[in-house]
Design a protein around this motif. Sequence first.
Motif, mmCIF file in Angstrom:
data_model
loop_
_atom_site.group_PDB
_atom_site.id
_atom_site.type_symbol
_atom_site.label_atom_id
_atom_site.label_comp_id
_atom_site.label_asym_id
_atom_site.label_seq_id
_atom_site.Cartn_x
_atom_site.Cartn_y
_atom_site.Cartn_z
ATOM 1 N N GLN A 87 0.828 -1.209 0.000
ATOM 2 C CA GLN A 87 0.000 0.000 0.000
ATOM 3 C C GLN A 87 0.861 1.257 0.000
ATOM 4 O O GLN A 87 0.593 2.215 -0.748
ATOM 5 N N LEU A 88 1.929 1.262 0.812
ATOM 6 C CA LEU A 88 2.805 2.429 0.862
ATOM 7 C C LEU A 88 3.528 2.656 -0.457
ATOM 8 O O LEU A 88 3.861 3.796 -0.805
ATOM 9 N N ALA A 89 3.784 1.561 -1.197
ATOM 10 C CA ALA A 89 4.465 1.669 -2.491
ATOM 11 C C ALA A 89 3.518 2.056 -3.613
ATOM 12 O O ALA A 89 3.956 2.200 -4.767
ATOM 13 N N GLY A 90 2.246 2.203 -3.307
ATOM 14 C CA GLY A 90 1.285 2.602 -4.325
ATOM 15 C C GLY A 90 0.788 1.469 -5.201
ATOM 16 O O GLY A 90 0.228 1.720 -6.275
ATOM 17 N N VAL A 91 0.961 0.234 -4.734
ATOM 18 C CA VAL A 91 0.438 -0.909 -5.479
ATOM 19 C C VAL A 91 -1.027 -1.084 -5.101
ATOM 20 O O VAL A 91 -1.364 -1.179 -3.913
ATOM 21 N N ASP A 92 -1.892 -1.105 -6.095
ATOM 22 C CA ASP A 92 -3.330 -1.216 -5.848
ATOM 23 C C ASP A 92 -3.670 -2.654 -5.476
ATOM 24 O O ASP A 92 -3.574 -3.558 -6.305
ATOM 25 N N ILE A 93 -4.003 -2.891 -4.213
ATOM 26 C CA ILE A 93 -4.345 -4.233 -3.754
ATOM 27 C C ILE A 93 -5.706 -4.234 -3.095
ATOM 28 O O ILE A 93 -6.179 -3.214 -2.591
ATOM 29 N N ASP A 94 -6.328 -5.394 -3.100
ATOM 30 C CA ASP A 94 -7.587 -5.594 -2.391
ATOM 31 C C ASP A 94 -7.240 -5.919 -0.936
ATOM 32 O O ASP A 94 -6.556 -6.918 -0.673
ATOM 33 N N PRO A 95 -7.667 -5.116 0.029
ATOM 34 C CA PRO A 95 -7.306 -5.375 1.434
ATOM 35 C C PRO A 95 -7.834 -6.699 1.967
ATOM 36 O O PRO A 95 -7.413 -7.143 3.032
ATOM 37 N N ALA A 96 -8.738 -7.341 1.221
ATOM 38 C CA ALA A 96 -9.262 -8.632 1.682
ATOM 39 C C ALA A 96 -8.223 -9.740 1.600
ATOM 40 O O ALA A 96 -8.427 -10.818 2.162
ATOM 41 N N GLY A 97 -7.096 -9.498 0.910
ATOM 42 C CA GLY A 97 -6.081 -10.547 0.749
ATOM 43 C C GLY A 97 -5.524 -11.030 2.073
ATOM 44 O O GLY A 97 -5.394 -12.239 2.310
ATOM 45 N N LEU A 98 -5.202 -10.088 2.963
ATOM 46 C CA LEU A 98 -4.651 -10.476 4.256
ATOM 47 C C LEU A 98 -5.663 -11.298 5.040
ATOM 48 O O LEU A 98 -5.316 -12.318 5.659
ATOM 49 N N GLY A 99 -6.912 -10.891 4.995
ATOM 50 C CA GLY A 99 -7.950 -11.636 5.704
ATOM 51 C C GLY A 99 -8.105 -13.051 5.177
ATOM 52 O O GLY A 99 -8.376 -13.976 5.950
ATOM 53 N N ALA A 100 -7.928 -13.247 3.870
ATOM 54 C CA ALA A 100 -8.032 -14.596 3.296
ATOM 55 C C ALA A 100 -6.969 -15.508 3.882
ATOM 56 O O ALA A 100 -7.231 -16.677 4.195
ATOM 57 N N ALA A 101 -5.761 -14.968 4.054
ATOM 58 C CA ALA A 101 -4.692 -15.771 4.650
ATOM 59 C C ALA A 101 -4.984 -16.077 6.112
ATOM 60 O O ALA A 101 -4.808 -17.212 6.585
ATOM 61 N N LEU A 102 -5.453 -15.074 6.852
ATOM 62 C CA LEU A 102 -5.735 -15.282 8.283
ATOM 63 C C LEU A 102 -6.893 -16.263 8.464
ATOM 64 O O LEU A 102 -6.867 -17.079 9.415
ATOM 65 N N ASP A 103 -7.878 -16.211 7.587
ATOM 66 C CA ASP A 103 -8.985 -17.170 7.667
ATOM 67 C C ASP A 103 -8.474 -18.591 7.481
ATOM 68 O O ASP A 103 -8.901 -19.505 8.178
ATOM 69 N N LEU A 104 -7.556 -18.772 6.539
ATOM 70 C CA LEU A 104 -7.005 -20.106 6.306
ATOM 71 C C LEU A 104 -6.212 -20.574 7.525
ATOM 72 O O LEU A 104 -6.360 -21.716 7.970
ATOM 73 N N LEU A 105 -5.395 -19.680 8.082
ATOM 74 C CA LEU A 105 -4.609 -20.067 9.248
ATOM 75 C C LEU A 105 -5.504 -20.365 10.448
ATOM 76 O O LEU A 105 -5.207 -21.270 11.238
ATOM 77 N N GLY A 106 -6.587 -19.628 10.596
ATOM 78 C CA GLY A 106 -7.465 -19.816 11.736
ATOM 79 C C GLY A 106 -8.427 -20.968 11.614
ATOM 80 O O GLY A 106 -9.093 -21.329 12.603
ATOM 81 N N SER A 107 -8.519 -21.559 10.427
ATOM 82 C CA SER A 107 -9.530 -22.609 10.210
ATOM 83 C C SER A 107 -9.004 -24.020 10.453
ATOM 84 O O SER A 107 -9.773 -24.968 10.379
ATOM 85 N N GLU A 108 -7.723 -24.169 10.722
ATOM 86 C CA GLU A 108 -7.155 -25.525 10.847
ATOM 87 C C GLU A 108 -6.421 -25.675 12.165
ATOM 88 O O GLU A 108 -5.948 -24.714 12.722
#
Length: 388
Positions: free
Chosen positions: A367-388
């Motif tokens: 985000q600081l580098a100006g790369v347009d990302i969907d903030p949901a990406g981090l949540g997708a990883a945390l959901d995977l880690l939290g589901s197992e």
Amino acid sequence: MTTRSGRHFLQIPGPTNVPDRVLRAIAQPTIDHRGPEFAELALDLLPRLKPVFGTSGPVIVYPSSGTGAWEAALVNTLSPGDRVLAFETGHFATLWHEMAERLGLEVDFVPGDWRRGADPEAVAERLAADTAHSIAAVMVVHNETSTGVTSRVPDIRAAIDEAGHPALLLVDTISSLGSIDYRHEEWGVDVTVSCSQKGLMLPPGLGFNAVSEKALAASAAARLPRSYWDWAPILDANRQGFFPYTPATNLLYGLREALLMLEEEGLPNVFARHARHAAATRAAVNGWGLEVLCADEREYSGSLTAVLLGEEHDADKVRRIILDRFDMSLGTGLGRLAGRVFRIGHLGHFNDLTLAGTLAGVHMGLQLAGVDIDPAGLGAALDLLGSE
């Protein structure tokens, strides 16, 4: 120099973070490498290496980098002018090819796009056409550290067998050993090359060759010059728990501790942990709307993920921002990938919270580098880690 609080996040794909108990083991007083205490260490250590490689045969240990272990694999099995088959799967496969040529070998180098592993069908085709059996060896990088692509070694072995070809199979496991399932003996590998500073959780300084009976037989006739790298005197000295030259004693203390840690966790659990962290990392990358460099899901790496940015962005700028702002090191793009990718290492001494912190740092840096990302990406990883 500005003082930073907290620990530096070393998330390159090697050298990796060294566990405290391994550091404490390395810090023991140096002992006489010709004495009985050292022999006891070596005779305990060398058999513990075998399950990590998936072999019942010898594993030779050098005071060296992985590059030295590459050279040892070549000079112990081949002769000047021998043909070898190799694959352009990335930066390190290219370097191994260049080494082989400098040693006087003739390399059939199959070009690649650095997004896929060695092609078993190309192996079958090249070897079937070699009716004179002039190809002496096939060289494959199991996990290409520059790209995050894992070649399918069992399929390559099957291709060699289907062609009825006697070529040796030499495999680099530098960034896969102790992180990704690997089976030297079951997969019919003749020389497995590796080193200490990645999945084995040590500092750099140890190189390894696991060798088959076929490789040992080839070494008797091989004519490339060798002295320091010669297997024979090392194997002879190892029978009594010694080495023919001064070994890296304190790294061997650390290696024994690291092997004990792998035994305690259990290798299947180690491999499952790495696969899970790799899947969570890819979930973040895909969720951000970015691209994983590896183009074939069968070849996703369990030890690192290379992230491909669009041409409008400089991956090294992203890395610099993350280092400056969050004290985290990511892997740079190598060779033709310079400035195009950054690499997230998720191997070795690593857990869910370390990965969560790593991905959060990448998220903020993008985000600081100006790369347009969907903030949901981090949540997708945390959901995977939290589901197992």
